[in-house]
Motif scaffolding. Structure first.
Motif, PDB file in Angstrom:
ATOM      1  N   ALA A   1     -12.308  -1.596  23.981  1.00 17.18           N
ATOM      2  CA  ALA A   1     -12.594  -2.779  24.796  1.00 17.18           C
ATOM      3  C   ALA A   1     -13.683  -3.646  24.194  1.00 17.18           C
ATOM      4  O   ALA A   1     -13.769  -4.849  24.488  1.00 17.18           O
ATOM      5  N   ASN A   2     -14.533  -3.072  23.389  1.00 13.87           N
ATOM      6  CA  ASN A   2     -15.585  -3.833  22.703  1.00 13.87           C
ATOM      7  C   ASN A   2     -15.129  -4.357  21.355  1.00 13.87           C
ATOM      8  O   ASN A   2     -15.932  -4.856  20.570  1.00 13.87           O
ATOM      9  N   ASN A   3     -13.823  -4.206  21.053  1.00 12.12           N
ATOM     10  CA  ASN A   3     -13.254  -4.567  19.761  1.00 12.12           C
ATOM     11  C   ASN A   3     -13.790  -3.704  18.628  1.00 12.12           C
ATOM     12  O   ASN A   3     -13.694  -4.073  17.450  1.00 12.12           O
ATOM     13  N   ALA A   4     -14.379  -2.558  18.970  1.00 10.77           N
ATOM     14  CA  ALA A   4     -14.837  -1.625  17.942  1.00 10.77           C
ATOM     15  C   ALA A   4     -13.629  -0.870  17.395  1.00 10.77           C
ATOM     16  O   ALA A   4     -12.783  -0.384  18.152  1.00 10.77           O
ATOM     17  N   LEU A   5     -13.550  -0.774  16.079  1.00  8.86           N
ATOM     18  CA  LEU A   5     -12.423  -0.130  15.408  1.00  8.86           C
ATOM     19  C   LEU A   5     -12.718   1.334  15.098  1.00  8.86           C
ATOM     20  O   LEU A   5     -13.838   1.687  14.724  1.00  8.86           O
ATOM     21  N   THR A   6     -11.699   2.167  15.243  1.00  7.78           N
ATOM     22  CA  THR A   6     -11.763   3.562  14.825  1.00  7.78           C
ATOM     23  C   THR A   6     -10.580   3.836  13.903  1.00  7.78           C
ATOM     24  O   THR A   6      -9.441   3.480  14.228  1.00  7.78           O
ATOM     25  N   VAL A   7     -10.861   4.439  12.744  1.00  4.34           N
ATOM     26  CA  VAL A   7      -9.826   4.686  11.735  1.00  4.34           C
ATOM     27  C   VAL A   7      -9.827   6.166  11.380  1.00  4.34           C
ATOM     28  O   VAL A   7     -10.882   6.760  11.162  1.00  4.34           O
ATOM     29  N   THR A   8      -8.647   6.749  11.327  1.00  2.00           N
ATOM     30  CA  THR A   8      -8.489   8.140  10.895  1.00  2.00           C
ATOM     31  C   THR A   8      -7.733   8.153   9.577  1.00  2.00           C
ATOM     32  O   THR A   8      -6.670   7.534   9.457  1.00  2.00           O
ATOM     33  N   SER A   9      -8.285   8.849   8.582  1.00  6.18           N
ATOM     34  CA  SER A   9      -7.630   8.911   7.277  1.00  6.18           C
ATOM     35  C   SER A   9      -7.785  10.318   6.723  1.00  6.18           C
ATOM     36  O   SER A   9      -8.409  11.180   7.321  1.00  6.18           O
ATOM     37  N   GLY A  10      -7.216  10.551   5.563  1.00  7.64           N
ATOM     38  CA  GLY A  10      -7.293  11.870   4.960  1.00  7.64           C
ATOM     39  C   GLY A  10      -6.928  11.817   3.505  1.00  7.64           C
ATOM     40  O   GLY A  10      -6.843  10.747   2.891  1.00  7.64           O
ATOM     41  N   TYR A  11      -6.719  12.996   2.914  1.00  5.49           N
ATOM     42  CA  TYR A  11      -6.397  13.108   1.500  1.00  5.49           C
ATOM     43  C   TYR A  11      -4.879  13.125   1.313  1.00  5.49           C
ATOM     44  O   TYR A  11      -4.160  13.842   2.010  1.00  5.49           O
ATOM     45  N   VAL A  12      -4.412  12.324   0.369  1.00  4.88           N
ATOM     46  CA  VAL A  12      -2.980  12.236   0.093  1.00  4.88           C
ATOM     47  C   VAL A  12      -2.773  12.165  -1.421  1.00  4.88           C
ATOM     48  O   VAL A  12      -3.685  11.838  -2.180  1.00  4.88           O
ATOM     49  N   ASN A  13      -1.549  12.468  -1.880  1.00  6.46           N
ATOM     50  CA  ASN A  13      -1.193  12.362  -3.293  1.00  6.46           C
ATOM     51  C   ASN A  13      -0.600  10.987  -3.564  1.00  6.46           C
ATOM     52  O   ASN A  13       0.599  10.772  -3.402  1.00  6.46           O
ATOM     53  N   VAL A  14      -1.431  10.041  -3.947  1.00  7.70           N
ATOM     54  CA  VAL A  14      -0.929   8.690  -4.193  1.00  7.70           C
ATOM     55  C   VAL A  14      -1.507   8.050  -5.445  1.00  7.70           C
ATOM     56  O   VAL A  14      -0.913   7.137  -6.011  1.00  7.70           O
ATOM     57  N   ALA A  15      -2.652   8.498  -5.889  1.00  9.30           N
ATOM     58  CA  ALA A  15      -3.403   7.747  -6.891  1.00  9.30           C
ATOM     59  C   ALA A  15      -2.909   8.025  -8.318  1.00  9.30           C
ATOM     60  O   ALA A  15      -2.348   9.080  -8.610  1.00  9.30           O
ATOM     61  N   THR A  16      -3.149   7.051  -9.187  1.00 12.30           N
ATOM     62  CA  THR A  16      -2.925   7.205 -10.620  1.00 12.30           C
ATOM     63  C   THR A  16      -4.161   6.671 -11.343  1.00 12.30           C
ATOM     64  O   THR A  16      -4.666   5.608 -10.998  1.00 12.30           O
ATOM     65  N   ASP A  17      -4.639   7.426 -12.337  1.00 15.99           N
ATOM     66  CA  ASP A  17      -5.808   7.008 -13.112  1.00 15.99           C
ATOM     67  C   ASP A  17      -5.497   7.125 -14.597  1.00 15.99           C
ATOM     68  O   ASP A  17      -4.835   8.081 -15.034  1.00 15.99           O
ATOM     69  N   ILE A  18      -5.979   6.152 -15.355  1.00 14.16           N
ATOM     70  CA  ILE A  18      -5.804   6.155 -16.803  1.00 14.16           C
ATOM     71  C   ILE A  18      -7.148   5.870 -17.457  1.00 14.16           C
ATOM     72  O   ILE A  18      -7.848   4.920 -17.072  1.00 14.16           O
ATOM     73  N   VAL A  19      -7.529   6.701 -18.421  1.00 15.72           N
ATOM     74  CA  VAL A  19      -8.674   6.392 -19.281  1.00 15.72           C
ATOM     75  C   VAL A  19      -8.227   6.612 -20.722  1.00 15.72           C
ATOM     76  O   VAL A  19      -7.557   7.588 -21.036  1.00 15.72           O
ATOM     77  N   ARG A  20      -8.592   5.675 -21.570  1.00 15.31           N
ATOM     78  CA  ARG A  20      -8.295   5.828 -22.991  1.00 15.31           C
ATOM     79  C   ARG A  20      -9.354   5.086 -23.792  1.00 15.31           C
ATOM     80  O   ARG A  20      -9.973   4.125 -23.312  1.00 15.31           O
ATOM     81  N   GLY A  21      -9.580   5.563 -24.998  1.00 13.96           N
ATOM     82  CA  GLY A  21     -10.594   4.941 -25.833  1.00 13.96           C
ATOM     83  C   GLY A  21     -10.846   5.749 -27.086  1.00 13.96           C
ATOM     84  O   GLY A  21     -10.004   6.546 -27.530  1.00 13.96           O
TER      85      GLY A  21
END
Length: 988
Positions: free
Chosen positions: A805-825
């Motif tokens: 009612a106060n427009n305060a937001l509540t968010v629930t999240s967690g760990y998932v398998n979605v990310a991709t990372d690349i490092v090269r050099g």
């Protein structure tokens, strides 16, 4: 601090002893092979390099290994193993979790120190001690990596760093690389050591007392060591650049510097100071419903206000005694913030006992053991904002009793279900966190011969981290009781329920808004909360290695192999304080218990085939291959492999390459983390100023409009965020591929020129199916970007979002398998030595160059390359110069972090040009150190200076990054300033 030595047989214990004896510090980069190094001080005739399970009498390997000797840390002025491992010379400039992160939520809890190679994070870097896995340690529910505070110091012989994926050799976590801490195995005699580091500007003194004793018999060995390390606190106020609170640095001056557009504080004439949350949080301010007023603070714009500060002259203001303030004129800074910890204090006590007994049986077997125990006592001081809510009609409103409601009753029940008429934003002052972490790791094993050409090694190990963590917290239920008051008959108020010693909240006044609260009220609502974390790991391993067969042609060598099996069981049990479990911590992160366990069974095989040796254009040509089968209880089975090649066409050149796969099983906390609450900035609300969106057909515009919010809506509440583990959603392992390729040159130069060695190694690591925690911003963006039908139905990502009612937001999240990372050099190393006069000169240079540091959170996202941004430099380098003559040694070191800029990133990916507005670029940064060492008759004295020029960290605009003062929170920059160090050791 990055000298590098190339040798044709690097890293035997004999070589390590030789390197330690040299005055100039030496990083050893594994290179080509030649003749075996001469033996010294040990009878070991076969050795095992990090990155291989095959023990050989030469040190040829397909992957580059960097060696750091104990001497290296001493002459560079580091007072702990942590300091050496987190230096740019090892990490290539990747940011590290150190003791400047005491006020931040980090995996492993406050006070932890972890290691991240290639910028891929500590959970993707494996730490070993004597070739055996180091177990995680720390506090709170997110323990998942080795804590460098648990490592010994004086007992270390050298450290081997493999910057290559090695899961087929070591199993999970060896994605970015492996660090192996090698201790003295046969130490005969005694050694004592004392080191002190003293910063010039006060605070942060480091002292270490160490002792090691050992004896070696005809068929046995026994040694023990003790390190006592203590580091004092550095407060913000002890560093001028840190106590100079964050400022926007908005707009450029004519000379190109920043600040022309900064809002000037009318009181000080200086740019406004953002001590708390870049202006989103305030102190010394009263919040009410919005009123029109012409009585406002100097510099304030507008005619309507919902934030006020005390001013007794404001007799005609709608909120009598208060003047209106806006975003810029509200107070966000208190001088007491200068007492916060810039570098948090710690005391670490580490003991190690190790030994062995030759049994003259079971294949000349040695029964060996190793016990490592440590205790960490660490503490952090932070600054706290407090709020006192005065309910509509509460007698505690005093003379402001007619104020109407402006907030609905908070969901935490702190106002006993009553709407709020006034909220006092108060500077509470400092609060404490402290931890006591006890870690023990015990290993017992048996190793010996299987016939004439094979060896075996089997061991069992048990490790346990037990942590008690404490925090000063305000309790919501006590705050609620303090608001529920009745008259005391003497003009004051008392709690209706006094059974627990309740103290009534203070009546609204100027003093209350200014943070002057009755001490008994403070003592009542602020209590010490206590949680306990226990992490255990059990390991059983058995392996064999030896000769398979001679190659069937005369120009080949002897094929070698290693086979083994391993079992590991891990368990975490984190029990937060009951008030945390019950979400009874006012304005603070709460958490429920984290409990889970996992087991893994593995089998591995490695083979090395020396195809050619000692022929024209093939001094050596060998192939190495390894494979590992893994079966986890949590996610099932997997296989990893690695194939490498070493080719030495001529004696002065070697070419090496490897390619393989690695994996990382989800950490226990990523699977089983209990629901943890936190807070995000109100700027995360997608509906802030939604009416200004150009794309009126976008889902975000339509969804915000459907809520009935005004077009100029601005969120005034923090976003409540809940995070939980991903076991229930079927979290699986990360997979990765790794490619390295390099060349080592050791040209045969005339004797007058000296010796020159050069190495260049290319690396390319890609992590797929990466475990990522969906951030609050991720979830909100995904929810408000859904179709209006999905948004209204609360399906998809909107099922994780609620608005009260106060427009305060509540968010629930967690760990998932979605990310991709690349490092090269590329990694480049150059070493040059030459005799000059009566002594020897050495020059060593190491440069790490990133070509790409990219990632994406979701499969359909574009890759975003952060290479060259603040906190992710494209290049870092180190140069070390040394001269050794007689009993004296002289050293000079230079550390370099390349220039960084974030403008290009935001222009490319967000279409925003911040160049005219904010300072988000840093010039190349250099710091240097120098020392001198004298050795004689078992004594060794080293003295020197770090950060010779007393260089401060660079300055950027606040708001875009986490900052201390206006310095980026980044471990690659020195935050201590010039410091002096002295090390005294004596061997008996």
């Amino acid at each position: 601090m990055s000298n590098t030595r190339f040798v044709r047989n690097p890293l035997s214990f004999a070589l390590a002893s030789a390197l330690v004896a040299s005055v100039a510090p030496a990083f050893a980069q594994e290179a080509a092979s030649a003749q075996p190094a001469p033996s010294a001080a040990t009878d070991i005739d076969t050795i095992t390099v990090t990155g291989s399970r095959i023990a050989k009498d030469t040190f040829n390997a397909v992957s580059p290994v960097q060696v750091i000797t104990r001497e290296e840390s001493t002459i560079a002025g580091f007072n702990s193993t942590t300091g050496v491992l987190q230096s740019n010379a090892v990490t290539g400039g990747s940011d590290q979790i150190n003791n400047a992160y005491g006020g931040y939520v980090v995996n492993g809890g406050p006070g932890v120190n972890t290691l991240s190679l290639r910028g891929l994070g500590p959970t993707r870097t494996l730490v070993l001690v004597n070739g055996r896995r180091m177990s995680p340690a720390g506090s709170r529910g997110a323990v998942g990596s080795a804590d460098l505070n648990t490592l010994p110091s004086i007992a270390i012989s050298h450290i081997e760093v493999l910057k290559d994926g090695a899961s087929s050799i070591y199993g999970s976590d060896a994605v970015a690389g492996v660090v192996n801490i090698v201790t003295h195995q046969k130490f005969d005699g005694a050694q004592v050591e004392f080191q002190v580091n003293v910063p010039e500007h006060g605070g942060g003194e480091e002292t270490r007392w160490s002792a090691m004793v050992g004896t070696v018999g005809d068929n046995w060995r026994l040694s023990g060591s003790l390190d006592i390390y203590d580091r004092k606190e550095i407060q913000f106020g002890q560093r001028g650049w840190a106590s100079d609170c964050p400022r926007e640095y908005y707009g450029r001056n004519d000379d190109g510097s920043y600040g022309a557009g900064d809002f000037l504080d009318p009181v000080t004439g200086e740019p406004v100071c953002w001590g708390l949350d870049a202006g989103g949080v305030t102190i010394g301010t009263l919040g009410t419903a919005t009123f029109a007023s012409n009585f406002f603070a100097p510099g304030t714009t507008g005619t309507s206000f919902n934030r006020w500060r005390p001013n007794a002259a404001a007799t005609t203001s709608p909120v009598v005694g208060f003047e209106g303030v806006d975003y810029y004129t509200r107070t966000t800074y208190s001088p007491e913030m200068e007492k916060e910890a810039l570098i948090s204090p710690t005391t670490n006590v580490t003991g190690m006992l190790q030994g062995g007994l030759d049994l003259n049986a079971l294949g000349n077997a040695e029964a060996y053991f190793e016990i490592l125990a440590s205790r960490r006592e660490s503490e952090q001081l932070g600054y706290l904002q407090h709020t006192v809510d005065y309910a509509v009609g509460s007698p505690l409103l005093g003379q402001w009793s007619n104020l109407p409601a402006f907030l609905a009753a908070p969901a935490d029940g702190s106002t006993n279900g009553k709407n709020v008429a006034a909220r006092a934003f108060i500077g509470w002052g400092l609060y404490r966190n402290w931890q006591e972490v006890d870690f023990t790791r015990a290993t017992a094993g048996l190793r010996g011969d299987l016939g004439a050409t094979w060896k075996y090694d089997g061991y069992v190990s048990f490790a346990k981290s037990n942590s008690d963590y404490y925090t000063e917290n305000r309790l919501t239920d006590r705050i609620a009781k303090a608001y529920d008051v009745v008259a005391d008959g003497r003009g004051g108020f008392v709690c209706r329920d006094t059974s627990d010693g309740c103290v009534a909240a203070p009546v609204l006044s100027y003093d209350v808004v200014n943070g002057i609260l009755p001490q008994n009220y403070r003592d009542y609502i602020m209590q010490v909360t206590h949680g306990v974390t226990e992490y255990t790991e059990k390991t059983a391993s058995f392996g064999v290695n030896g000769r398979l067969f001679d190659m069937p042609w005369d120009t080949g060598g002897t094929a070698m192999a290693a086979f083994g099996v391993e079992y590991r069981g891990q368990e975490i049990d984190d029990t937060p304080d009951q008030n945390s479990i019950n979400s009874n911590l006012y304005g603070f992160t709460s958490a429920t218990p984290t409990r889970g366990k996992d087991n893994v069974k593995e089998a591995y095989a490695e083979i090395e085939l020396p195809l050619l040796s000692g022929v024209n254009f093939a001094e050596e040509l060998s192939i190495n291959g390894s494979v590992r089968y893994t079966d986890y209880d949590s996610y099932g089975s997997d296989k990893t492999w690695k194939l490498g090649m070493l080719y030495t066409p001529v004696s002065w050149m070697s070419i090496r390459a490897s390619r393989g796969t690695s994996f990382r099983a989800p950490a226990l906390f990523e699977q089983y983390l209990g629901a943890t609450s936190g807070f995000g900035n109100q700027s995360l609300d997608p509906c802030n100023s939604w009416g200004d969106l150009n794309d009126t057909a976008s889902n975000r515009y339509k969804n915000c409009a459907s809520l009935g919010l005004p077009a100029d809506f601005q969120q005034t509440n923090s976003v409540t965020a809940f995070t939980k583990g991903g076991a229930e959603t079927g979290l699986s392992a990360e997979t990765s591929t790794s490619l390295t390729a390099g060349i080592v040159l050791q040209p045969e130069m005339p004797s007058w020129f000296g010796d020159l060695s050069i190495a260049a190694d290319y690396y390319d690591v890609q992590v797929n199916n990466g475990v990522a925690r969906l951030t609050t911003g991720n979830v909100l963006s995904l929810c408000y970007g859904q179709s209006q039908a999905e948004f209204t139905a609360g399906t998809g990502y909107c099922g994780l979002v609620s608005r009260d009612a106060n427009n305060a937001l509540t968010v629930t999240s967690g760990y998932v398998n979605v990310a991709t990372d690349i490092v090269r050099g590329w990694d480049f190393t150059v070493r040059y030595t030459r005799d000059i006069g009566p002594g020897q000169f050495r020059a060593n240079a190491v440069v790490t160059s990133f070509l790409e540091q990219a990632g994406k959170t979701f499969p359909n996202d574009p890759f975003k390359d952060t290479n060259g941004m603040i906190g992710a430099p494209e290049m870092t380098g180190q140069l070390n110069l040394g001269y050794n003559v007689g009993k004296w040694g002289f050293h000079y070191g230079l550390d370099w972090v390349d220039a960084v800029s974030s403008y290009e990133y935001y222009e490319k990916y967000d279409g925003v040009d911040y160049r005219p507005d904010y300072n988000m670029a840093i010039d190349a940064h250099f710091t240097s150190n120098a020392s001198v060492q004298y050795s004689n008759d078992g004594w060794k004295v080293t003295a020197g200076v770090r950060n010779l020029a007393d260089k401060n960290p660079p300055v950027i605009s606040s708001g875009a990054y986490s900052v201390i003062g206006n310095a980026p929170l980044y471990s690659g920059y020195d935050m201590i300033g010039r410091s002096y160090h002295m090390n005294i050791s004596k061997k008996f």
